[in-house]
Design an enzyme around this catalytic site. Structure first.
Site, short mmCIF file in Angstrom:
data_model
loop_
_atom_site.label_atom_id
_atom_site.label_comp_id
_atom_site.label_asym_id
_atom_site.label_seq_id
_atom_site.Cartn_x
_atom_site.Cartn_y
_atom_site.Cartn_z
N TYR B 269 2.06 0.51 -0.14
CA TYR B 269 3.42 0.78 -0.61
C TYR B 269 4.03 -0.49 -1.15
O TYR B 269 3.83 -1.57 -0.59
CB TYR B 269 4.29 1.26 0.56
CG TYR B 269 3.87 2.55 1.17
CD1 TYR B 269 2.87 2.61 2.12
CD2 TYR B 269 4.50 3.75 0.82
CE1 TYR B 269 2.49 3.80 2.69
CE2 TYR B 269 4.14 4.94 1.40
CZ TYR B 269 3.13 4.97 2.32
OH TYR B 269 2.77 6.15 2.88
N HIS B 277 7.22 5.61 -2.40
CA HIS B 277 5.93 6.29 -2.42
C HIS B 277 4.82 5.27 -2.51
O HIS B 277 5.02 4.17 -3.00
CB HIS B 277 5.85 7.22 -3.63
CG HIS B 277 6.70 8.44 -3.50
ND1 HIS B 277 6.42 9.46 -2.63
CD2 HIS B 277 7.82 8.80 -4.15
CE1 HIS B 277 7.33 10.40 -2.74
NE2 HIS B 277 8.20 10.02 -3.67
N LYS B 308 -2.23 8.63 -7.36
CA LYS B 308 -2.28 7.27 -6.86
C LYS B 308 -3.51 6.60 -7.45
O LYS B 308 -4.51 7.25 -7.73
CB LYS B 308 -2.35 7.24 -5.34
CG LYS B 308 -1.13 7.87 -4.70
CD LYS B 308 -1.09 7.65 -3.22
CE LYS B 308 -0.32 8.74 -2.50
NZ LYS B 308 1.06 8.90 -2.96
#
Lengths: 522, 337
Positions: B269, B277, B308
């Protein structure tokens, strides 16, 4: 544990004890949890973000640092007994008694993980050596072993918070496939339930175990009354993957030789023969006695395939005391008495027999056979007849060691044909599973029952669980086929779920048996 | 409770953690092992550890609402890398397990406990009486001012006091039918006296605390430094790689949590996970290990599904603690255009 009388230096630093006025104020605390807002994507360092972060953090610390305060009247008192690894209640149990806990020595008791969960919910106050235990001490005292570790407790707590009924798994309470087939009434012998018949004394007799001798009638209907200590290892049951009653009887036919060896045939009823591994542990529910049908010799004198010359003498303890040892029984006079009665057939049966006989050809009536004068000619006749019937079969195919799989003249179905030509045989998960030995690493820990059954849940007759749980972690090995088969077999017909714990996150996986459908429509 | 020097306001941006350790060297955080799992119990420890950038996972029931799973409470479970980093920085110490000591009842402590309980009971009783007197005064002044005593006041009285509804209604009825304005003051005094006489605070009504963390000497910083044990985790190659990657990312100011559900080792993070997020999924592999192509595809596909970036991380094989490099490779799904 109120250290108010101790020196102030130790008390003030990081002390989480509340003083009486704080305790009093806590009665009107809110019980709501603030909702978390939307998250951001990019940290911009703006004041707005900082403020929101600070607000979230303040909320977070507020919630996390709050201590549990309960009215003394709402707390059930209990005592931790380390020698038995059990928590004994000292005041009457509350609503949780419907789904948790058990009775032992006439007192209400809880397993350590159940007690810890109730402590976290604020329903139980646990004492050890006259001082109350904190939750941290509960964790450190109860959750150090491999059978009940922090991971196991995390899964337990997670499911209980969702509302499921969770209790410990006992391998001996799983009915074998044979028992399921016979639809035997399940004897859920969780201790504490007073028996309806036969015995009238209290559950304190559980440990001493009654010495009901083998002379007692052991009818299967009365199994749920007998609260014997014996515990059958499921591994000692025969492989009943082909549930066929005839098979069991033939197995017992082969066995009469073993029964001649001393007391070997006796193992199915004797207590000393197979002591249960966990019958000594308190708190374990009692198991129903298991019958090892492969070692019970039931002689079948009417069978044509096996004719015994004599029956071995029965064990003296099976007989009433005064008789003593009886010699071997000679079977011949009994055999002579069998089948002496004439079979009287009704008229319809006679007609049926006559119809059947119409098509039966007596070989002595065959003209061609009568013409044969000696054995060699008869064999020639047979050879010719076989040749005729096999006219369509070329010799280079059928007379070699390797013959075709299928004769086109034979009638068969598409499904069978497909079976014949298949190379890989499909298999079910439980095939061969009964012969697997237990494992140290992989075990089923819990039985799970659905939350909507809580209202009618009875500890003495919980019924079939919704699922059984095995706890593992992402750091450990993935369960291989051997483990899957082993645990599925141990669980009987209840599906097994694997709870994988990863530093507080729990994921649930299950493996389902699946058959690829075969298309036989063409 | 914290001394003033320890309250340092921090910004969200990336701060070098090692500098902080110099400033706050006084406070040593305690880590308790429960079996092989490192746990932290005290709320102030959790706070200081988060200020150092260590997040951990809460795994216990929340005190306020224990029967739900969305928000959990103490204890905080640490990753082994988090604990090792704290120990290496000198900021945390392993508190040895003291459960097997004291096999006998300690009569002194028991006496203290009961004395404390009795003291609390008396104080709470006094507070309850005061509270009820105040409520009664409110009721009577309202009546005095001509306002009707509503059912709301009745309910409030019942909730905050221990009298039954019947008794309370009777009391209020008596109050309402008390005499004229002149002797109202006298009536007030009489009522209050009557209340004080007839009042009883039953023992089961007392509020009691169920402690989360263990009270004892181990929360003192000096004692903690004295008791500190070595970090007990066995160090094999894989955990060594994981630790180096963790330390390097933490040094760069990222916040890391575990990522088992995403098929990786860590989730990264840019700021506190409460508000941001995750950017990356970290998969730690050793430098000379070859990864089969289908594994690479699987993890890349996973990363693109959850939006991601996947980071494949390896640490240089040197033995020294500092100076070795961590090599990062990111995987991003791209088209042929």
């Amino acid at each position: 544990m109120a250290d108010q009388n101790k020196t102030s230096a130790k008390v003030e630093f990081g002390n989480e004890l509340l003083n009486p006025s704080e305790l009093f104020e806590a009665r009107t605390r809110s019980h709501k949890i603030p909702v978390r807002g939307q998250k951001d994507f990019i940290p911009t360092g703006s004041d707005q973000q900082k403020d929101r972060l600070q607000q979230s953090l303040d909320e977070h610390w507020n919630l996390v640092s709050e201590e549990r305060v309960e009215r003394l009247g709402n707390l059930v008192k209990a005592v931790w007994i380390p020698s038995d690894m059990i928590v004994e209640l000292q005041s009457p149990a509350g609503k949780f008694w419907q789904t948790m806990g058990f009775s032992a020595h006439g007192k209400q008791c809880l397993h350590p993980e159940e007690a810890l969960y109730l402590m976290e919910c604020g329903n139980l106050q646990l004492f050890y050596q006259d001082l109350p235990l904190s939750i941290q001490e509960g964790y450190e005292r109860f959750l150090y072993s491999k059978t009940m570790s922090v991971q196991h407790y995390q899964v337990f707590g997670h499911l209980k918070r969702l509302g499921y009924v969770v209790n410990r798994f006992d391998p001996s309470s799983v009915p074998s496939q044979y028992e399921r087939q016979l639809n035997l009434p399940q004897s859920q012998d969780r201790s504490g339930r007073l028996p309806k018949r036969k015995r009238s004394h209290s559950p304190t007799s559980r440990h001493t175990g009654t010495q009901e001798g083998p002379t007692s009638k052991r009818m299967e209907e009365e199994k749920d009354c007998n609260r014997e200590e014996e515990d059958k290892n499921p591994d000692s049951l025969p492989d009943l993957s082909a549930p066929d009653i005839d098979e069991i009887q033939t197995a017992s036919h082969v066995d009469p030789t073993t029964s001649t060896k001393g007391g070997q045939g006796r193992s199915w009823w004797s207590k000393e023969g197979s002591p249960g591994p966990d019958s000594e542990l308190p708190g374990h529910p009692q198991s129903s006695p298991r019958w090892d049908f492969s070692s019970i010799p039931f002689p079948d004198l009417g069978s044509r395939s096996w004719l015994p010359s004599s029956l071995t003498s029965p064990d003296p303890c099976l007989l009433p005391g005064a008789v003593g040892s009886v010699g071997a029984c000679d079977v011949a006079p009994w055999l002579q008495r069998l089948n002496l009665r004439e079979v009287r057939m009704s008229r319809r049966e006679c007609e049926r027999e006559r119809d059947r006989d119409r098509y039966r050809r007596d070989i002595n009536q065959d003209r061609e056979v009568r013409r044969c004068r000696n054995w060699a000619e008869y064999q020639e006749l047979q050879g010719r007849r076989i040749q005729r019937s096999r006219r369509d079969r070329p010799t280079h195919l059928w007379e070699r060691p390797v013959t075709p799989l299928h004769d086109p003249a034979q009638v068969t179905s598409t499904g069978e044909l497909l079976d014949k030509i298949s190379v890989i045989k499909s298999t079910r998960l439980l095939e061969g599973a009964s012969s697997l030995k237990g494992s140290e690493e992989w075990r089923i820990c819990f039985n799970i029952y659905q939350p909507d059954t809580v209202a009618e849940f009875k500890k003495s007759a919980p019924g079939k669980p919704y699922s059984r749980m095995c706890v593992c972690s992402f750091d450990g090995p993935v369960p291989d086929l051997w483990t899957l088969k082993l645990l599925a077999f141990q669980s009987g017909d209840v599906p097994v779920t694997y709870a994988v714990v990863d530093h507080g996150d729990i994921s649930f996986y299950s493996f389902k048996d699946f058959q690829i459908p075969t298309d036989t429509s063409f | 409770m914290d001394s003033p020097e320890q309250k340092i306001t921090k910004t969200v941006s990336r701060v070098d953690a090692s500098k902080e350790s110099m400033a706050n060297s006084r406070q040593v955080i305690g880590i308790n092992f429960c079996g092989p799992t490192p746990l932290m119990w005290r709320a102030d420890d959790l706070k200081s550890v988060r200020e150092l950038g260590i997040i951990g996972t809460l795994v216990g029931s929340l005190a306020r609402q224990p029967r739900q799973n969305t928000r959990l409470g103490r204890p905080l479970e640490l990753l082994p890398e988090e604990g090792r980093l704290l120990a290496d920085m000198g900021r945390a110490a392993v508190i040895p397990d003291s459960t097997n000591e004291d096999p006998e009842v300690n009569p002194e402590q028991v006496e203290q406990y009961h004395a404390g309980l009795e003291n609390s009971f008396q104080e709470q009783g006094a507070l309850a009486l005061e509270d009820r007197k105040a409520t009664l005064m409110r009721v009577m002044t309202k009546k005095h001012n001509g306002k009707e005593t509503s059912s709301l006041t009745y309910r409030h009285l019942c909730e905050t006091s221990e009298l039954s509804v019947l008794a309370l209604t009777a009391l209020c009825f008596l109050l309402e039918n008390s005499g004229s304005q002149e002797d109202s003051d006298g009536a007030v005094r009489d009522r209050l006296e009557a209340l004080a006489h007839g009042f009883s605070f039953p023992r089961p009504a007392m509020a009691v605390q169920l402690c989360t963390a263990r009270a004892g000497l181990s929360h003192c910083p000096e004692v903690r430094r004295f008791l500190a044990a070595d970090w007990p985790i066995p160090r094999d190659e894989r955990s060594e790689t994981r630790f180096r990657v963790f330390r390097d990312l933490r040094r760069q100011g990222f916040y890391l949590t575990s990522a088992g559900k995403f098929g990786g080792d860590y989730l990264v993070y840019p700021g506190d996970p409460l508000r941001f997020h995750a950017y990356f999924i970290v998969v730690c592999i050793s430098m000379d290990e070859s990864m089969p192509l289908c594994d690479v595809l699987a993890i890349a596909r996973l990363g693109s599904n959850v939006k991601k970036t996947v980071l494949l991380c390896s640490s240089g094989g040197s033995q020294e603690d500092d100076g070795e490099e961590v090599v990062y490779t990111s995987l991003q799904w791209s088209g042929m255009v």
